[in-house]
Write an enzyme that holds these catalytic residues in place. Structure first.
Site, PDB file in Angstrom:
ATOM      1  N   ASP A  79       0.824  -1.209   0.000  1.00 34.01           N
ATOM      2  CA  ASP A  79       0.000   0.000   0.000  1.00 34.01           C
ATOM      3  C   ASP A  79       0.858   1.260   0.000  1.00 34.01           C
ATOM      4  OD1 ASP A  79       0.817  -0.741   2.623  1.00 34.01           O
ATOM      5  OD2 ASP A  79      -0.658   0.604   3.492  1.00 34.01           O
ATOM      6  N   GLU A 146       0.187  -1.280   5.688  1.00 40.29           N
ATOM      7  CA  GLU A 146       1.257  -0.753   6.535  1.00 40.29           C
ATOM      8  C   GLU A 146       1.032   0.705   6.875  1.00 40.29           C
ATOM      9  OE1 GLU A 146       5.246   1.135   7.391  1.00 40.29           O
ATOM     10  OE2 GLU A 146       3.754   1.594   5.843  1.00 40.29           O
TER      11      GLU A 146
END
Length: 491
Positions: A79, A146
């Site tokens: 991400d 994350e």
């Protein structure tokens, strides 16, 4: 889209990074990218699987004769932080990034670039397909979410990974290798606050704090950059003498990005408007003096609101005063510098996201520290402070720090190869940001770990950019390290 990336060197890294730029991958929406990577793995004869949370692993068998050497785990997160300038329309769920090169740096127009951690992911994919190095067993671990919660790493299955060495590819400076990082926690505050209608003499106005640079709430927290929430609350505190009341508030979008903009709607007696305008003009001058050299374009404005006072309610006088006072007193920025690791922030807090709508107040702050006890203590200060105004506080997504190990064989090997490839020793660092290494190391204590990467500046903001030459250097060192581990050569 982004075809110009195919002309850059090293070609394998930029080819994969182009795929990431063309594939929306905000936190919680990594599924499309995972499908693409799994199809790529199938096309290249590589094994792949997911753990129970959905983290992706792609594996490549060892080169002939290297089957017994220690396995290497290449680790990054899929991400990216999704930040766009307010004047740049961009849908991070559907739109590809629009990248361009300028003066040796790669940028994205009006948005974050996603080099954090897209370049690490791209480099891991390039290693998986490389046919010009011998290597032992390789696992590429790509974690989820994350940037918003570290939930992928926190939920990582135990007993799943097989390697001995973990190379985290999520650092952002040339000539540096990280062997430790801060832990942290999200502090979430919620409250329902009393409201009432507007008085006949009250008018509604919009107060805006814009023009800040923003940045990474860990790596940039020590740079004395402006925090839009702190600055706007300071202004609202100043306007308290004019008996303003809050209608709504919105500041920041991510708890791990320094907020660049914040907006509040207020009601105020109409005869106070000239004094309010003068006060804000004076504060803007003051802010520009205080932030000179780091946030020169900070701007504080007063403008008409979109609706009239007759159509809304605002917080009561007491609720406004209590909320603004609590926010003004809340910890933010660097709390303490480390004694053990000079020059490194030990404990900090980012007032990342603050909102008020229809009397519902919400705050999400990110507390970081090299000491888990300091993380708990700073989080408890939020609980104590906002408890005074009747708010409910909870601490979420707690993750441990990564304890440095300065005598690991992996670090010794990296330092030697860095000298051989780039002609100088790397600086061994501990970072205040929250790398996933601490979490993964807690689940796999046998791992030796280091973190390194290319130069990235302005991470978590639309000024994010990466230096092209540093990507080449990063690739050279990474390839050499994987090959050197497979060679059986002493560290």
């Amino acid at each position: 889209m982004n075809d110009h990336l195919l002309q850059l060197s090293p070609e394998p890294v930029w080819r994969h990074f182009r795929t990431l730029c063309n594939t929306p991958r905000s936190s919680g929406h990594e599924a499309k990218l995972i499908d693409i990577l799994e199809r790529w793995a199938d096309d290249n004869g590589l094994a792949h699987d997911r753990d129970s949370y959905g983290n992706l692993r792609i594996r490549r068998a060892a080169s002939p004769g290297c089957e017994t050497v220690p396995g290497v785990i290449l680790q990054g997160h899929l991400d990216m932080v999704t930040q766009a300038n307010s004047d740049h329309p961009h849908d991070f769920l559907t739109d590809p990034l629009d990248t361009y090169v300028e003066n040796g740096w790669l940028h994205a127009r009006g948005t974050t670039l996603g080099a954090d951690n897209g370049l690490g992911v791209a480099a891991a994919l390039a290693i998986l397909e490389a046919d010009d190095i011998d290597h032992g067993p390789i696992e590429a671990l790509f974690t989820l979410e994350e940037e918003t919660s570290l939930q992928g790493a926190l939920s990582l299955d135990e007993g799943w990974l097989e390697g001995r060495y973990l190379l985290n590819l999520d650092s952002e400076d040339r000539g540096e290798v990280y062997i430790g990082c801060a832990g942290g926690a999200d502090v979430v505050v919620d409250a329902d606050l009393p409201m009432r209608g507007c008085d006949e003499e009250e008018v509604m106005r919009r107060v805006s704090l814009t023009g800040l640079v923003g940045g990474h709430s860990g790596a940039d927290i020590h740079k004395e950059l402006g925090n839009a929430n702190q600055l706007l609350v300071r202004a609202l505190r100043r306007l308290g003498e004019f008996e303003i009341r809050l209608v709504d508030y919105q500041g920041g979008t991510l708890r791990n990005a320094l907020p660049r903009e914040a907006f509040a709607t207020i009601v105020v007696d109409e005869h106070h408007l000239p004094a309010v305008e003068d006060a804000l003009a004076g504060l803007q001058r003051l802010y520009r003096e205080e932030l000179a050299g780091v946030d020169d374009d900070v701007t504080l404005t007063l403008s008409p609101a979109a609706v009239s006072c007759e159509d809304v309610e605002a917080l009561t006088d007491t609720a406004t005063e209590l909320l603004v006072s609590a926010l003004h007193a809340a910890p933010y920025g660097v709390e303490r510098m480390s004694v053990e690791v000079p020059g490194v922030v030990e404990t900090s807090n980012n007032l990342g996201v603050v909102s008020l709508e229809n009397g519902r107040f919400h705050l999400c702050a990110l507390v970081r520290s090299l000491r888990d006890s300091a993380t708990r203590n700073l989080a408890d200060r939020f609980t104590a402070l906002f408890g005074l105004i009747g708010a409910q506080t909870r601490v979420e997504n707690v993750y441990p720090g990564w304890t440095p190990s300065a005598d690991s064989t992996l670090l010794t090997r990296f330092r030697r190869l860095h000298r051989e490839q780039l002609g100088e020793d790397p600086a061994v660092k501990v970072i205040h940001a929250g790398l996933e290494c601490g979490i993964i190391g807690g689940k796999y204590p046998q791992l030796e770990m280091i973190s390194f990467g290319p130069v990235i500046r302005g991470a978590h903001s639309p000024t994010e950019r990466t230096e092209l030459s540093s990507v080449e250097e990063f690739w050279r060192v990474l390839k050499a390290l994987v090959a050197d581990i497979a060679s059986g050569r002493a560290a």
